[in-house]
Design a protein around this motif. Structure first.
Motif, PDB file in Angstrom:
ATOM      1  N   LEU A  81      39.835  39.462  48.087  1.00 60.64           N
ATOM      2  CA  LEU A  81      39.102  38.625  49.033  1.00 60.64           C
ATOM      3  C   LEU A  81      39.412  39.018  50.471  1.00 60.64           C
ATOM      4  O   LEU A  81      38.518  39.066  51.322  1.00 60.64           O
ATOM      5  CB  LEU A  81      39.445  37.148  48.795  1.00 60.64           C
ATOM      6  N   ASP A  82      40.680  39.311  50.753  1.00 59.78           N
ATOM      7  CA  ASP A  82      41.061  39.725  52.112  1.00 59.78           C
ATOM      8  C   ASP A  82      40.362  41.029  52.495  1.00 59.78           C
ATOM      9  O   ASP A  82      39.905  41.191  53.635  1.00 59.78           O
ATOM     10  CB  ASP A  82      42.577  39.896  52.210  1.00 59.78           C
ATOM     11  N   ASP A  83      40.279  41.942  51.542  1.00 63.17           N
ATOM     12  CA  ASP A  83      39.626  43.220  51.819  1.00 63.17           C
ATOM     13  C   ASP A  83      38.146  43.010  52.112  1.00 63.17           C
ATOM     14  O   ASP A  83      37.599  43.604  53.045  1.00 63.17           O
ATOM     15  CB  ASP A  83      39.798  44.163  50.633  1.00 63.17           C
ATOM     16  N   TYR A  84      37.485  42.167  51.333  1.00 65.88           N
ATOM     17  CA  TYR A  84      36.073  41.893  51.580  1.00 65.88           C
ATOM     18  C   TYR A  84      35.874  41.210  52.935  1.00 65.88           C
ATOM     19  O   TYR A  84      34.918  41.516  53.661  1.00 65.88           O
ATOM     20  CB  TYR A  84      35.489  41.026  50.464  1.00 65.88           C
ATOM     21  N   ALA A  85      36.762  40.289  53.284  1.00 66.66           N
ATOM     22  CA  ALA A  85      36.641  39.611  54.573  1.00 66.66           C
ATOM     23  C   ALA A  85      36.766  40.611  55.715  1.00 66.66           C
ATOM     24  O   ALA A  85      36.024  40.543  56.706  1.00 66.66           O
ATOM     25  CB  ALA A  85      37.704  38.529  54.689  1.00 66.66           C
ATOM     26  N   GLU A  86      37.678  41.576  55.583  1.00 71.55           N
ATOM     27  CA  GLU A  86      37.844  42.598  56.608  1.00 71.55           C
ATOM     28  C   GLU A  86      36.609  43.483  56.719  1.00 71.55           C
ATOM     29  O   GLU A  86      36.316  44.023  57.796  1.00 71.55           O
ATOM     30  CB  GLU A  86      39.076  43.456  56.302  1.00 71.55           C
ATOM     31  N   ARG A  87      35.861  43.617  55.627  1.00 68.19           N
ATOM     32  CA  ARG A  87      34.635  44.413  55.638  1.00 68.19           C
ATOM     33  C   ARG A  87      33.438  43.649  56.191  1.00 68.19           C
ATOM     34  O   ARG A  87      32.352  44.205  56.319  1.00 68.19           O
ATOM     35  CB  ARG A  87      34.322  44.890  54.213  1.00 68.19           C
ATOM     36  N   GLY A  88      33.635  42.372  56.490  1.00 63.47           N
ATOM     37  CA  GLY A  88      32.558  41.580  57.061  1.00 63.47           C
ATOM     38  C   GLY A  88      31.770  40.762  56.071  1.00 63.47           C
ATOM     39  O   GLY A  88      30.772  40.134  56.439  1.00 63.47           O
ATOM     40  N   VAL A  89      32.209  40.753  54.811  1.00 65.74           N
ATOM     41  CA  VAL A  89      31.567  39.895  53.818  1.00 65.74           C
ATOM     42  C   VAL A  89      31.854  38.442  54.184  1.00 65.74           C
ATOM     43  O   VAL A  89      32.969  38.104  54.601  1.00 65.74           O
ATOM     44  CB  VAL A  89      32.092  40.216  52.403  1.00 65.74           C
ATOM     45  N   THR A  90      30.866  37.566  54.027  1.00 63.81           N
ATOM     46  CA  THR A  90      31.032  36.166  54.403  1.00 63.81           C
ATOM     47  C   THR A  90      31.028  35.208  53.224  1.00 63.81           C
ATOM     48  O   THR A  90      31.508  34.077  53.350  1.00 63.81           O
ATOM     49  CB  THR A  90      29.912  35.739  55.374  1.00 63.81           C
ATOM     50  N   GLU A  91      30.475  35.630  52.081  1.00 66.33           N
ATOM     51  CA  GLU A  91      30.378  34.731  50.938  1.00 66.33           C
ATOM     52  C   GLU A  91      30.696  35.459  49.636  1.00 66.33           C
ATOM     53  O   GLU A  91      30.458  36.661  49.512  1.00 66.33           O
ATOM     54  CB  GLU A  91      28.967  34.146  50.820  1.00 66.33           C
ATOM     55  N   VAL A  92      31.198  34.694  48.680  1.00 69.90           N
ATOM     56  CA  VAL A  92      31.386  35.172  47.319  1.00 69.90           C
ATOM     57  C   VAL A  92      30.533  34.297  46.413  1.00 69.90           C
ATOM     58  O   VAL A  92      30.644  33.069  46.445  1.00 69.90           O
ATOM     59  CB  VAL A  92      32.853  35.072  46.866  1.00 69.90           C
ATOM     60  N   ALA A  93      29.672  34.909  45.618  1.00 69.19           N
ATOM     61  CA  ALA A  93      28.817  34.152  44.698  1.00 69.19           C
ATOM     62  C   ALA A  93      29.423  34.175  43.302  1.00 69.19           C
ATOM     63  O   ALA A  93      29.956  35.195  42.855  1.00 69.19           O
ATOM     64  CB  ALA A  93      27.408  34.749  44.670  1.00 69.19           C
ATOM     65  N   TYR A  94      29.343  33.016  42.644  1.00 69.03           N
ATOM     66  CA  TYR A  94      29.859  32.863  41.289  1.00 69.03           C
ATOM     67  C   TYR A  94      28.761  32.292  40.394  1.00 69.03           C
ATOM     68  O   TYR A  94      27.921  31.516  40.848  1.00 69.03           O
ATOM     69  CB  TYR A  94      31.058  31.915  41.260  1.00 69.03           C
ATOM     70  N   ALA A  95      28.823  32.639  39.097  1.00 72.38           N
ATOM     71  CA  ALA A  95      27.802  32.191  38.154  1.00 72.38           C
ATOM     72  C   ALA A  95      28.256  30.972  37.353  1.00 72.38           C
ATOM     73  O   ALA A  95      27.697  30.687  36.301  1.00 72.38           O
ATOM     74  CB  ALA A  95      27.430  33.326  37.211  1.00 72.38           C
ATOM     75  N   ASP A  96      29.259  30.242  37.852  1.00 72.99           N
ATOM     76  CA  ASP A  96      29.712  29.038  37.163  1.00 72.99           C
ATOM     77  C   ASP A  96      28.588  28.006  37.125  1.00 72.99           C
ATOM     78  O   ASP A  96      27.765  27.923  38.045  1.00 72.99           O
ATOM     79  CB  ASP A  96      30.931  28.450  37.873  1.00 72.99           C
ATOM     80  N   LEU A  97      28.608  27.179  36.074  1.00 70.92           N
ATOM     81  CA  LEU A  97      27.499  26.262  35.848  1.00 70.92           C
ATOM     82  C   LEU A  97      27.859  24.796  36.099  1.00 70.92           C
ATOM     83  O   LEU A  97      27.146  24.090  36.803  1.00 70.92           O
ATOM     84  CB  LEU A  97      26.981  26.416  34.418  1.00 70.92           C
ATOM     85  N   TYR A  98      28.986  24.337  35.531  1.00 70.68           N
ATOM     86  CA  TYR A  98      29.304  22.919  35.740  1.00 70.68           C
ATOM     87  C   TYR A  98      30.780  22.560  35.580  1.00 70.68           C
ATOM     88  O   TYR A  98      31.147  21.395  35.753  1.00 70.68           O
ATOM     89  CB  TYR A  98      28.479  22.036  34.803  1.00 70.68           C
ATOM     90  N   LEU A  99      31.636  23.490  35.258  1.00 68.63           N
ATOM     91  CA  LEU A  99      33.041  23.165  35.054  1.00 68.63           C
ATOM     92  C   LEU A  99      33.743  22.985  36.400  1.00 68.63           C
ATOM     93  O   LEU A  99      34.003  23.950  37.122  1.00 68.63           O
ATOM     94  CB  LEU A  99      33.726  24.256  34.234  1.00 68.63           C
ATOM     95  N   GLU A 100      34.050  21.727  36.726  1.00 72.97           N
ATOM     96  CA  GLU A 100      34.613  21.394  38.035  1.00 72.97           C
ATOM     97  C   GLU A 100      35.973  22.051  38.256  1.00 72.97           C
ATOM     98  O   GLU A 100      36.287  22.471  39.375  1.00 72.97           O
ATOM     99  CB  GLU A 100      34.747  19.872  38.178  1.00 72.97           C
TER     100      GLU A 100
END
Length: 216
Positions: A81-100
């Motif tokens: 996540l730190d590496d992606y943030a340094e690259r300028g990524v702003t969001e991470v998308a997940y395919a979770d459906l309903y498990l809180e």
């Protein structure tokens, strides 16, 4: 970026992002260097790479030791996540459906970074999501099941017939871990993947019996 399993839910999340005009810059998948397979689905790494190539996306492999404890897993994901943030990524998308609890866990890991989470499928009825995936024209094969579903479902095509055959209590998307799939064709694939069914293997993980189909 999109957390990528190679299965139907991740594929439907990717479809939603593409159709919204906001595709991810990259897919990332966790796996084991020792087995050369993905962590949860047990799919050969080469197939995941071929899948991403067919979809036209860069794929990042994140190796986590097979016997890693939770601290090691979290340290690896935080570095990612730190590496992606340094690259300028702003969001991470997940395919979770309903498990809180799963979503809460992901949000806790994101909290120490400037990244935000995105859940393209969150809270939608899983029966509707399952049939949407099929009706869009995607093709997937069941590659892992627990005893809640049973090994007879291994290798079956994820289609309306399979949904109709699911036992009572089994989620249509397998959100409780009852089964996992591998997607090999569909609207955003530049070409279908040529797959064959290999051996089946049974393993017990965390007191749960899992049956795997080896795709080649």
């Amino acid at each position: 970026m999109l957390a990528w399993s190679g299965g139907k839910d991740a594929t439907l999340a990717l479809h939603r992002l593409i159709e919204a005009g906001d595709p991810p810059v990259e897919l990332y998948t966790t796996g084991s260097r020792e087995t050369d397979r993905t962590s949860m689905h047990g799919v050969r790494w080469r197939l995941i790479r071929d899948q991403a190539d067919a979809l036209g996306f860069d794929l990042r492999r994140v190796d986590i030791p097979t016997d890693a404890d939770n601290d090691t897993y979290e340290a690896t994901i935080r570095d990612l996540l730190d590496d992606y943030a340094e690259r300028g990524v702003t969001e991470v998308a997940y395919a979770d459906l309903y498990l809180e609890d799963i979503r809460d866990y992901r949000e806790r890991l994101l909290a120490s970074t400037p990244l935000a989470g995105r859940w393209p499928l969150w809270g939608e009825p899983t029966n509707a999501l399952a049939r949407e995936f099929i009706d869009l024209g995607y093709r997937a094969t069941v590659v892992c099941v627990t005893d809640d579903l049973g090994p007879d479902f291994l290798g079956r095509t994820y289609d309306h017939s399979l949904l109709d055959d699911l036992p009572d209590g089994v989620d249509p998307c397998g959100e409780n871990g009852e089964f996992h799939t591998f997607v090999h064709d569909g609207p955003h694939f530049q070409h279908a993947l040529d797959i064959a069914h290999g051996d089946t293997v049974t393993r017990t993980l965390d007191d749960t019996t899992h049956h795997y189909l080896d795709l080649t």
